[in-house]
Each structure stands twice: as C-alpha cells, then as structure tokens.
Design an enzyme around this catalytic site. Structure first.
Site, PDB file in Angstrom:
ATOM      1  N   TYR A  87       0.875  -1.374  -0.013  1.00  0.00           N
ATOM      2  CA  TYR A  87      -0.054  -0.036   0.081  1.00  0.00           C
ATOM      3  C   TYR A  87       0.693   1.308   0.103  1.00  0.00           C
ATOM      4  O   TYR A  87       0.553   2.125  -0.452  1.00  0.00           O
ATOM      5  CB  TYR A  87      -0.877   0.024   1.277  1.00  0.00           C
ATOM      6  CG  TYR A  87      -1.890  -1.119   0.845  1.00  0.00           C
ATOM      7  CD1 TYR A  87      -3.054  -0.899   0.034  1.00  0.00           C
ATOM      8  CD2 TYR A  87      -2.154  -2.272   1.454  1.00  0.00           C
ATOM      9  CE1 TYR A  87      -3.734  -2.049  -0.323  1.00  0.00           C
ATOM     10  CE2 TYR A  87      -2.894  -3.322   1.403  1.00  0.00           C
ATOM     11  CZ  TYR A  87      -3.939  -3.226   0.316  1.00  0.00           C
ATOM     12  OH  TYR A  87      -4.897  -4.198   0.275  1.00  0.00           O
TER      13      TYR A  87
ATOM     14  N   ARG B 100       1.332   1.910  -3.818  1.00  0.00           N
ATOM     15  CA  ARG B 100       0.229   2.333  -4.316  1.00  0.00           C
ATOM     16  C   ARG B 100       0.046   3.745  -3.876  1.00  0.00           C
ATOM     17  O   ARG B 100      -0.694   4.453  -4.704  1.00  0.00           O
ATOM     18  CB  ARG B 100      -1.105   1.576  -3.969  1.00  0.00           C
ATOM     19  CG  ARG B 100      -0.700   0.112  -4.526  1.00  0.00           C
ATOM     20  CD  ARG B 100      -2.122  -0.679  -4.710  1.00  0.00           C
ATOM     21  NE  ARG B 100      -2.908  -0.245  -5.599  1.00  0.00           N
ATOM     22  CZ  ARG B 100      -4.139   0.178  -5.546  1.00  0.00           C
ATOM     23  NH1 ARG B 100      -4.920  -0.333  -4.291  1.00  0.00           N
ATOM     24  NH2 ARG B 100      -5.022   0.641  -6.406  1.00  0.00           N
TER      25      ARG B 100
ATOM     26  N   ASN C 214     -13.048   2.569  -5.428  1.00  0.00           N
ATOM     27  CA  ASN C 214     -11.432   3.039  -5.295  1.00  0.00           C
ATOM     28  C   ASN C 214     -10.917   3.592  -4.020  1.00  0.00           C
ATOM     29  O   ASN C 214     -11.578   4.213  -3.465  1.00  0.00           O
ATOM     30  CB  ASN C 214     -11.325   4.076  -6.519  1.00  0.00           C
ATOM     31  CG  ASN C 214     -11.994   3.503  -7.758  1.00  0.00           C
ATOM     32  OD1 ASN C 214     -11.901   2.254  -8.049  1.00  0.00           O
ATOM     33  ND2 ASN C 214     -12.234   4.265  -8.680  1.00  0.00           N
ATOM     34  N   VAL C 215      -9.633   3.351  -3.917  1.00  0.00           N
ATOM     35  CA  VAL C 215      -9.064   3.922  -2.807  1.00  0.00           C
ATOM     36  C   VAL C 215      -8.153   5.058  -2.981  1.00  0.00           C
ATOM     37  O   VAL C 215      -7.316   5.380  -2.218  1.00  0.00           O
ATOM     38  CB  VAL C 215      -8.382   2.670  -2.030  1.00  0.00           C
ATOM     39  CG1 VAL C 215      -9.259   1.777  -1.448  1.00  0.00           C
ATOM     40  CG2 VAL C 215      -7.151   2.091  -3.057  1.00  0.00           C
TER      41      VAL C 215
ATOM     42  N   HIS D 241     -14.441   1.389   0.512  1.00  0.00           N
ATOM     43  CA  HIS D 241     -13.402   0.259   0.736  1.00  0.00           C
ATOM     44  C   HIS D 241     -12.311   0.835   1.370  1.00  0.00           C
ATOM     45  O   HIS D 241     -11.067   0.419   1.084  1.00  0.00           O
ATOM     46  CB  HIS D 241     -13.050  -0.419  -0.696  1.00  0.00           C
ATOM     47  CG  HIS D 241     -14.028  -1.337  -1.106  1.00  0.00           C
ATOM     48  ND1 HIS D 241     -13.921  -1.744  -2.256  1.00  0.00           N
ATOM     49  CD2 HIS D 241     -15.037  -1.952  -0.411  1.00  0.00           C
ATOM     50  CE1 HIS D 241     -15.174  -2.570  -2.548  1.00  0.00           C
ATOM     51  NE2 HIS D 241     -15.819  -2.599  -1.482  1.00  0.00           N
TER      52      HIS D 241
ATOM     53  N   CYS E 214      -7.432   2.193  18.884  1.00  0.00           N
ATOM     54  CA  CYS E 214      -8.640   3.193  19.284  1.00  0.00           C
ATOM     55  C   CYS E 214      -9.527   3.268  18.011  1.00  0.00           C
ATOM     56  O   CYS E 214     -10.496   3.960  18.432  1.00  0.00           O
ATOM     57  CB  CYS E 214      -7.744   4.404  19.470  1.00  0.00           C
ATOM     58  SG  CYS E 214      -7.207   5.516  18.384  1.00  0.00           S
TER      59      CYS E 214
ATOM     60  N   CYS F 212       0.168   5.586  16.649  1.00  0.00           N
ATOM     61  CA  CYS F 212      -0.920   6.509  16.398  1.00  0.00           C
ATOM     62  C   CYS F 212      -0.672   7.906  17.166  1.00  0.00           C
ATOM     63  O   CYS F 212      -0.604   7.713  18.497  1.00  0.00           O
ATOM     64  CB  CYS F 212      -2.569   5.593  16.789  1.00  0.00           C
ATOM     65  SG  CYS F 212      -3.759   6.665  17.129  1.00  0.00           S
TER      66      CYS F 212
ATOM     67  N   GLY G 261     -17.451   1.923 -14.339  1.00  0.00           N
ATOM     68  CA  GLY G 261     -16.232   1.326 -14.610  1.00  0.00           C
ATOM     69  C   GLY G 261     -16.075   0.377 -13.485  1.00  0.00           C
ATOM     70  O   GLY G 261     -14.771   0.092 -12.679  1.00  0.00           O
TER      71      GLY G 261
ATOM     72  N   ALA H 245     -14.762   5.908 -19.908  1.00  0.00           N
ATOM     73  CA  ALA H 245     -15.487   6.659 -18.897  1.00  0.00           C
ATOM     74  C   ALA H 245     -15.332   8.198 -19.284  1.00  0.00           C
ATOM     75  O   ALA H 245     -16.168   8.934 -19.025  1.00  0.00           O
ATOM     76  CB  ALA H 245     -15.011   6.363 -17.609  1.00  0.00           C
TER      77      ALA H 245
END
Length: 232
Positions: free
Chosen positions: A56, A59, A92-93, A109, A120, A136, A175, A219
């Site tokens: 991640y 990305r 989408n993220v 998502h 927490c 955190c 999409g 699109a």
C-alpha cells in the site's frame, strides 16, 4: 430525465484506469502481481505485515504521478451543480474524485491516504510511508495500518449507502466489474426501490443484465456526455 431528483453513483477501478492506475483485475495479473490472499486480508496483515504495508505504500506513492481525468471532473461538476440529493460511492481507494472537486462522496473500501489505528479506531490523513509499528498520534499505540477494507471486513457506511439507494431515482454504475459484493448488489436494491439504472463501462460487467441500459466506451467520454444531459 426530467423526473430524476436523487442520484446514486457507484464508481470502480475503470474510472481511474484512464488516469494511469492499474485495475486489480487487469491483464497484468491480480493486484499488481500479488495474490489477494497475500495483501488484502486480515490474515495477510498478521502473517506478513511488512509486505502488506509495503504494497500500500507503493500504491500511495503512485498517486503523486496521476491526475483526475475528464470523468472525475464531470462527476465533480455534477456534484457541485445537482440540486437534488447526490451520492458518489466509490470502490476506489485513490483520491482522484476529491482532487477533481467531488464532495458528496463515500470511500466504501477505505483510502490510500488514510491510516487506521487498530487500537482506538481512529482514522487520520496519511501521505507518507506507513511501516509496521507506526505510532497512532491519538492513543500512542504502535498500531497503525492502511485504512483499507480488507476482504472479509465490512465496507464503510453501508447503512447510509443503503438508505440513499432506496431513495434514488437514478442509479449509475461506472467502471465496475460487477463481481465484488456488496457493491455488485447495489443495482438490485436500487431497481427494487424503483430507480432507473444505467451502466457505463468499457465492456459488459458481470451484472450488466440487472441494468435497464448499458453504454459501452471509455468513462472519459461517456461520463461527461451523460453529465451534460443531466444538467441540461
């Protein structure tokens, strides 16, 4: 479409593909060469946190290389000008909808540029790398993870989305593969409630037969044309 007041729009990876973001189910392999089981399950995070976090991180960094396309900008214009209720629900993220200007938006998502504290429950903006053991700032526990809804976890704000679907006059899907639930079932909920249903996609999806109409094409061409018609 004069009788339409309330709109729900579902967007999937296809709307961001034209901006240069790879789709998970594209010809280059699932999840950029990784198995889903290795990068997008709670078990994967427990088994190999370094791999999941690195996946991640990569990305998230990719977002700096891409820009919203004409479809994102058209939906942002619709969001800004539509007088009735409107909700964009994205699978989408990425953050391309926001960067185009959309505001009435739910990331069902999760988001790449967000971190989630498993201790927490706090979600907070995050643009940097997120190595395992990140602290955190709210509870000081070293328990931050990517704020991504893994397979087997409940998508965000499902009650709010369901209410919007049941009030919609138009449900628009853009999409999406039509293969991932619960989003794949949105069209059925909307149709049952009396909404008109329209799919815009590069090719028919797994759920195309549920829609009253499917329009095939990019699109970046189909969405601006539809938005012009809705706002006319």
């Amino acid at each position: 479409m004069e009788d339409i007041r309330n709109i729900v729009i579902l967007t999937g990876a296809g709307i961001s593909a034209e901006s240069g973001l790879a789709t998970f189910r594209g010809p280059d392999g699932l999840w950029e060469g990784h198995r889903v089981e290795d990068v997008c399950t709670p078990e994967a995070l427990e088994r190999n946190a370094a791999l999941v976090h690195r996946f991640y991180d990569e990305r998230r960094a990719k977002l700096n290389e891409v820009q919203p396309n004409a479809a994102h900008h058209a939906l942002a214009e619709l969001d800004a000008r539509w007088p009735g209720d409107l909700l964009i629900v994205t699978q989408n993220v990425d953050d391309l909808h926001e960067r185009a200007g959309a505001r009435r938006l739910i990331h069902m998502h999760g988001e790449l540029r967000s971190a989630l504290c498993t201790a927490c429950g706090e979600s907070l903006p995050w643009s940097d790398p997120l190595p395992p053991g990140s602290q955190c700032p709210t509870c000081s526990r070293k328990s931050l993870r990517p704020d991504i809804v893994f397979f087997g976890e409940m998508p965000y704000q499902m009650d709010f989305i369901d209410t919007a679907l049941r009030r919609a006059d138009l449900f628009l899907s853009i999409g999406t593969s039509g293969a991932v639930y619960p989003a794949a079932g949105f069209v059925q909920t909307a149709r049952h409630a009396g909404a008109r249903t329209l799919e815009l996609n590069l090719e028919p999806s797994a759920g195309s037969f549920y829609f009253e109409e499917s329009r095939i094409g990019p699109a970046s061409e189909l969405v601006p044309d539809l938005v012009r018609r809705l706002l006319a």
